[in-house]
Write an enzyme that holds these catalytic residues in place. Structure first.
Site, mmCIF file in Angstrom:
data_model
loop_
_atom_site.group_PDB
_atom_site.id
_atom_site.type_symbol
_atom_site.label_atom_id
_atom_site.label_comp_id
_atom_site.label_asym_id
_atom_site.label_seq_id
_atom_site.Cartn_x
_atom_site.Cartn_y
_atom_site.Cartn_z
ATOM 1 N N HIS A 175 -25.089 28.104 14.501
ATOM 2 C CA HIS A 175 -24.248 27.556 13.436
ATOM 3 C C HIS A 175 -22.773 27.851 13.667
ATOM 4 O O HIS A 175 -21.924 26.959 13.531
ATOM 5 C CB HIS A 175 -24.702 28.125 12.100
ATOM 6 C CG HIS A 175 -23.980 27.585 10.910
ATOM 7 N ND1 HIS A 175 -22.859 28.179 10.378
ATOM 8 C CD2 HIS A 175 -24.229 26.503 10.131
ATOM 9 C CE1 HIS A 175 -22.448 27.496 9.327
ATOM 10 N NE2 HIS A 175 -23.260 26.473 9.152
ATOM 11 N N SER A 199 -20.604 23.119 5.084
ATOM 12 C CA SER A 199 -20.112 23.890 6.232
ATOM 13 C C SER A 199 -19.273 23.004 7.138
ATOM 14 O O SER A 199 -18.170 23.373 7.564
ATOM 15 C CB SER A 199 -21.299 24.431 7.042
ATOM 16 O OG SER A 199 -21.919 25.505 6.427
ATOM 17 N N ASP A 250 -18.728 33.703 10.949
ATOM 18 C CA ASP A 250 -20.008 32.997 10.946
ATOM 19 C C ASP A 250 -21.058 33.810 11.697
ATOM 20 O O ASP A 250 -21.069 35.030 11.625
ATOM 21 C CB ASP A 250 -19.814 31.603 11.567
ATOM 22 C CG ASP A 250 -20.681 30.555 10.907
ATOM 23 O OD1 ASP A 250 -21.905 30.556 11.153
ATOM 24 O OD2 ASP A 250 -20.155 29.725 10.144
#
Length: 442
Positions: free
Chosen positions: A104, A271, A67
């Site tokens: 994130h 996600s 990520d």
């Protein structure tokens, strides 16, 4: 690929520079209330996490989070994050540094393994709080002078990241980023990781109410593509659908630790659903450490909350909504150790073409780049091209946002009854709100 958005509730639009993440809403700090952060994590209640944690917390299992980086100093992740690898060498910091403002990668790690240590023990929890996180940072998707170059940079790093994860003890590999194109290098890396004994979960994408074009690596053979369901346990409007979807998990209004000013976010997206699928695999593997990746996945599929109309699967939720509690209670026969339980990998290996065309039938979830039709057979390729919005010079991978235009809906199945794995949330004692909560954005 689109980055336009409609506002929902108190969410603010994510900055256009935050690329490559499969989010549908920007993060906000939860407003002060009488609830704890844990009580706002509705998905843990519906999955009956406390009951599962009596049997397994995911201890002994490493989950790679490929990520934007994972912050090991986040209070809910202290002690959970291992040294990893940084492929975003053009960005300051390393794999322990988020280059995006929302953090994130930190958020995905928290959905998997957060311990609730923040705010004096009133922080957010991951579904597998005993698991360890192997952080692997990819370059920003906007790198490159055009979309083709951006895809190339992304996929080169992704292939290396998957191999690194497999070589460094990650039983589970979580990929909550995507590109519009696959490459032979990524496909080979997936096969390499499977042969090394890993499982790979990836987000199906969040343009289900837009062009709904397939995204990779979720549509890569051998990768488990994950869709999102909401609080009603139906497919969310943004969650992409099609033959690339293998399973679903909660992915709406998810409260969890992340980056940003408050260290807490509320997000929606595939996600988030992917992180819960990865955490579910960790819970099962922790109890059955001698099982192979094929056996863990087979048990997940055998105990899943599938469609209720008798169909084997559908394009909205795949084979169904993941139910680790049932897998822990009664896993059944894990089956052969060396046979991958989904058909797409075998079909890809047997095909003479490097890009086999997937079947559109609900019972055949083969994956490949040629899938460009909605569930009603309408071609979305032309609409998808028209809907692409350029951000800056290049966007190989972009933030997924809700839009007002909605394509024909796929068939949505009712979720199985509560006794099959998702029950009403348990009654939890009230408490004062954790310190430092306000209505500001992160």
């Amino acid at each position: 690929m689109s980055a336009s958005s409609t506002r929902r509730g108190v969410r603010r639009v994510v900055a256009a520079t935050v690329l490559g993440l499969l989010l549908t809403g920007a993060a906000t700090a939860p407003a002060a209330s009488a609830e704890t952060i844990r009580q706002r994590q509705w998905y843990l209640d519906r999955m009956q996490a406390e009951s599962m944690w009596k049997t397994s917390t995911g201890k002994g299992v490493t989950v790679a989070v490929i990520d934007t980086g994972v912050d090991p100093t986040n209070p809910d992740l202290v002690g959970r994050v291992l040294p990893g690898k940084d492929y975003a060498t053009d960005q300051p910091g390393d794999e322990h540094t988020n280059y995006d403002t929302l953090g994130h990668g930190t958020g995905m790690a928290a959905l998997i393994a957060a311990t609730g240590a923040n705010f004096g023990g009133n922080g957010s929890f991951g579904l597998a709080p005993g698991a360890k996180i192997l952080p692997i940072r990819l370059p920003e998707s906007g790198a490159g002078a055009n979309m083709a170059e951006g895809n190339k940079i992304f996929n080169e790093a992704l292939a290396q990241a998957i191999r690194y994860a497999a070589d460094h003890g990650a039983k589970v590999i979580n990929v909550s980023q995507a590109a519009r194109e696959d490459t032979p290098e990524v496909a080979e890396a997936v096969k390499y990781a499977l042969d090394k004994g890993s499982l790979i979960f990836a987000s199906a994408g969040n343009s289900g109410n837009e062009a709904n074009l397939p995204e990779y690596p979720a549509a890569t053979p051998g990768v488990v593509g994950v869709a999102a369901v909401g609080k009603d346990l139906h497919r969310t409007d943004f969650s992409q659908y099609g033959p690339q979807v293998d399973m679903a998990a909660p992915g709406e209004d998810m409260v969890h630790a992340c980056g940003g000013k408050t260290g807490l976010c509320t997000t929606s997206g595939t996600s988030d659903a992917t992180a819960l699928a990865s955490a579910s695999a960790a819970l099962i593997w922790s109890v059955h450490p001698t099982w192979t990746n094929n056996q863990v996945l087979r048990v997940m599929l055998n105990t899943i909350g599938g469609p209720t109309d008798g169909a084997k699967r559908n394009d909205a939720i795949g084979y169904g909504i993941v139910r680790p509690r049932i897998a822990l209670q009664n896993p059944g026969d894990p089956g052969p150790a060396d046979v991958y339980p989904l058909p797409d990998l075998a079909e890809a290996r047997q095909s003479a073409s490097p890009s086999p065309v997937p079947s559109a039938r609900a019972s055949e979830p083969a994956k490949a780049a040629a899938s460009s039709k909605g569930d009603d057979g309408t071609s979305w390729l032309g609409l998808g091209i028209a809907a692409l919005v350029a951000i800056g010079a290049a966007t190989a991978v972009v933030v997924r946002k809700r839009r007002t235009a909605t394509p024909p809906e796929p068939r949505i199945q009712q979720h199985p009854s509560p006794q099959q794995g998702f029950g009403p949330p348990p009654v939890m004692p009230g408490s004062v709100p954790p310190p430092g909560q306000d209505s500001g954005t992160s």
